[in-house]
Design a protein around this motif. Sequence first.
Motif, short mmCIF file in Angstrom:
data_model
loop_
_atom_site.label_atom_id
_atom_site.label_comp_id
_atom_site.label_asym_id
_atom_site.label_seq_id
_atom_site.Cartn_x
_atom_site.Cartn_y
_atom_site.Cartn_z
N ASP A 91 9.50 -4.65 -2.92
CA ASP A 91 9.61 -3.64 -1.81
C ASP A 91 9.11 -2.28 -2.41
O ASP A 91 9.02 -2.08 -3.55
CB ASP A 91 10.88 -3.37 -1.28
N SER B 44 6.81 -1.63 3.39
CA SER B 44 6.71 -2.80 2.50
C SER B 44 5.82 -4.04 2.97
O SER B 44 5.17 -4.64 2.44
CB SER B 44 8.05 -3.28 1.81
N SER C 213 3.89 2.46 -6.66
CA SER C 213 4.12 1.23 -5.57
C SER C 213 2.70 0.66 -5.25
O SER C 213 2.48 -0.07 -4.35
CB SER C 213 4.90 1.35 -4.47
#
Length: 325
Positions: A49, A250, A314
Amino acid sequence: VFDSILDTIDDDIQIKDESGLLEKGSKLLGFNFAHGQSRIICDVKRENDVLNRSQTLEWKGFLSATMLVYQYNMGEYYQPFSNENKPSLNSVHVYDNLAKAAMTSLLFLTGYNHTYYFFHHPSNINSVFKLSRVLQVCMRINLLAISMCFVLGTANYGVCLIHTFWFLLIWVMMHVGSSMNYEKYLFRLKLLGAAVGIFLFWDCNISRVAKINGVWEASQASWEWYCVSYLHHWAAFIGAIFAINQPIASLQLRKLESLNLLTNTFAKMLLSGTLLVLALTWAAGPLRKSATVYNLSHPYFGIIPTLLLVNLRSVNCWLREHHIG
């Protein structure tokens, strides 16, 4: 003191969509949560995530170490290539400005983690907001700081007060009308109301009105709290918005990574490049201004480095699943 604050923003919760809250929350952006698609969110590894718990713990460690070094070495007084012993409001002090950006990141984490707990917790919705947990969190934030104040004979722990205030504000925001939290348009109106309240209190010169009426003169500490909280008054709210949309972000990122390499790379480079340009503009402009000028822009642009860090941390699956510690 910083560690006592950070210890309250990494509560671990296991998300299982037994109550359907995740499905309802996913509809806030108009996402069509078709039958079986809940597995895309719930069955994937949590480490995949965006801004997962491992990342927030890692971020917590870096912030704690950075602020400890800054405070221990009295970074607010350090100016390389300068003869000034103490910087004035009109002097350029990059380290002090960076410390304010770090504090903004800390408040972003406060808003993110507490909202994530309240919004995505799988237990009964009423038990999430119980007063006992609120008192426990407030105690964990303030107990060490209050003890140090008694030992050292000072009353300087404004950072803890600011974090306590934002935690309580988020708790009230999520608790009042909690039945609206999973209604698409009602919840958006609720968040808009909170944003308007923040705007009126910090951005509409309410301080001048309060000062004329003698509110702040009654307590110098209150005026000091208002001035410091002004510097970061959007950080926790942005963190709360990010927490609400985190499962969808996500999911959309994983869907993007399932596309062909060219599309995936172009989309990520476009977003990362935009944030990088904004961050470089901030570093070349406001960051290098005097404290007086920087303080005027920080509430609105000080969040840029934090958003860049979240994006770069991310940007691919490998970075999301690996962390330090």
